[in-house]
Design a protein around this motif. Structure first.
Motif, PDB file in Angstrom:
ATOM      1  N   LEU A 178       0.824  -1.212   0.000  1.00 54.43           N
ATOM      2  CA  LEU A 178       0.000   0.000   0.000  1.00 54.43           C
ATOM      3  C   LEU A 178       0.857   1.260   0.000  1.00 54.43           C
ATOM      4  N   VAL A 222     -10.723   6.413  -0.505  1.00 56.48           N
ATOM      5  CA  VAL A 222     -10.480   4.968  -0.647  1.00 56.48           C
ATOM      6  C   VAL A 222     -11.262   4.448  -1.847  1.00 56.48           C
ATOM      7  N   PHE A 226      -9.605   2.784  -5.196  1.00 61.73           N
ATOM      8  CA  PHE A 226      -9.686   1.332  -5.373  1.00 61.73           C
ATOM      9  C   PHE A 226     -11.007   0.821  -5.959  1.00 61.73           C
ATOM     10  N   LEU A 232     -13.718  -3.462  -4.313  1.00 61.86           N
ATOM     11  CA  LEU A 232     -12.428  -2.852  -3.981  1.00 61.86           C
ATOM     12  C   LEU A 232     -11.279  -3.741  -4.448  1.00 61.86           C
ATOM     13  N   LEU A 286      -8.955  -1.390   4.359  1.00 59.05           N
ATOM     14  CA  LEU A 286      -9.555  -0.422   3.441  1.00 59.05           C
ATOM     15  C   LEU A 286     -10.968  -0.052   3.867  1.00 59.05           C
ATOM     16  N   PHE A 310      -2.606   6.314  -2.900  1.00 59.13           N
ATOM     17  CA  PHE A 310      -3.031   5.958  -1.550  1.00 59.13           C
ATOM     18  C   PHE A 310      -2.093   6.579  -0.517  1.00 59.13           C
TER      19      PHE A 310
END
Length: 312
Positions: A57, A172, A176, A200, A133, A63
């Motif tokens: 990540l 988020v 995603f 996601l 997430l 992100f």
């Protein structure tokens, strides 16, 4: 479990921290992008499932930038997101290019919030990714809700709108989230019914000696519903044979792929890990299978791969 993360127009490789000076000297300083850091995370007893996902990540630049921007906002009460922001900030502000950092604060908070991870057992990296997430999204939506209740938005404007029942999408989701279309076509009347659902990450089946591209093609294969699995057609008002397929309607900015490496074996009466070789391309083109002209083909660059080596 394996997780492939890709993002348009960006690629980076995550390396483990070891002996900082020796590793940096061996690789060569010219190989390191400007302002980039490569840090391993200390294992606190089978926390590799967590560490590996956090490193993946971190190298998803959109992100990471959002998490670091959250860090710069007025201090909020401690949460999994504030602990993640502290960890990312600690890595990003290191003077050395490579090294090791103990994510103790994050692990402590994780174990406090979810009893599933409150032990020293091996855990599923995919489950952790989903939990992280979704938890971050929940935190952001709750903060947004509180700001609306106070009548003030983050930009300082007064909110005069009524509260919506549907939570606002967060960054988020912007990064995603994609959309799938589940289509079913009755073979008798040719009526097509469809239903959209957001995702996601995509979970795809694997076979022996396969590739990510092949797995994605199989994901959208047409399935025939027949015999005891016939489809109830609202138009025919009876069960009919039908074709069913899943198509990607909207591609996400970052695509997370989960390889389904555990399969139930009837003869063994248990799940078995499929240690099949799967080829990961550095570039992946996803074709728009939905027929939506606003959703062109997208080229993704490989950012990170999480692979667990072992029987479990």
């Amino acid at each position: 479990m394996e997780i492939l993360m890709t993002v348009s127009k960006f690629a980076s490789i995550c390396t483990m921290g070891a002996n900082a000076s020796a590793l940096e000297k061996e690789i060569g300083p010219e190989q390191f992008p400007v302002n980039e850091h490569y840090f391993g995370l200390v294992n606190f007893g089978n926390t590799c499932y967590c560490n590996s996902v956090l490193q993946a990540l971190y190298f998803c630049r959109p992100f990471r930038e959002k998490v670091l921007a959250y860090k710069s906002q007025p201090r909020k009460k401690e949460s999994l997101l504030t602990c993640l922001a502290d960890l990312f900030h600690s890595i990003a502000t290191q003077k050395k290019k490579v090294g090791v950092i103990p994510p103790k604060k994050f692990i402590t908070r994780l174990r406090k919030e979810n009893e599933l991870f409150d032990n020293y057992m091996q855990q599923d990296a995919h489950e952790f990714l989903n939990y992280l997430l979704n938890t971050i999204a929940d935190i952001l939506q709750e903060e947004r809700k509180q700001e609306k209740q106070n009548g003030r938005l983050p930009n300082g404007n007064i909110d005069n709108e009524n509260n919506n029942s549907t939570p606002d999408p967060t960054w988020v989701h912007e990064i995603f989230q994609g959309t799938l279309t589940n289509e079913t076509r009755c073979l008798t009347c040719e009526t097509i019914s469809s239903k959209d659902e957001d995702f996601l990450d995509l979970s795809v089946d694997v076979e022996q000696n396969t590739s990510i591209t092949h797995c994605l093609r199989g994901f959208s294969n047409t399935e025939t519903l027949c015999s005891e699995y016939k489809y109830y057609c609202e138009e025919c008002r009876s069960k009919q044979e039908a074709h069913k397929r899943m198509k990607v309607k909207k591609l996400p900015m970052i695509l997370a792929l989960h390889l389904k490496r555990f399969k139930y074996m009837d003869q063994l009466h248990r799940y078995t890990k499929l240690s099949y070789r799967v080829v990961f391309p550095l570039e992946l083109r996803l074709f728009n299978t939905s027929g939506d002209a606003t959703n062109p083909d997208r080229m993704y660059d490989l950012v990170a791969v999480v692979v667990h080596c072992g029987r479990k």
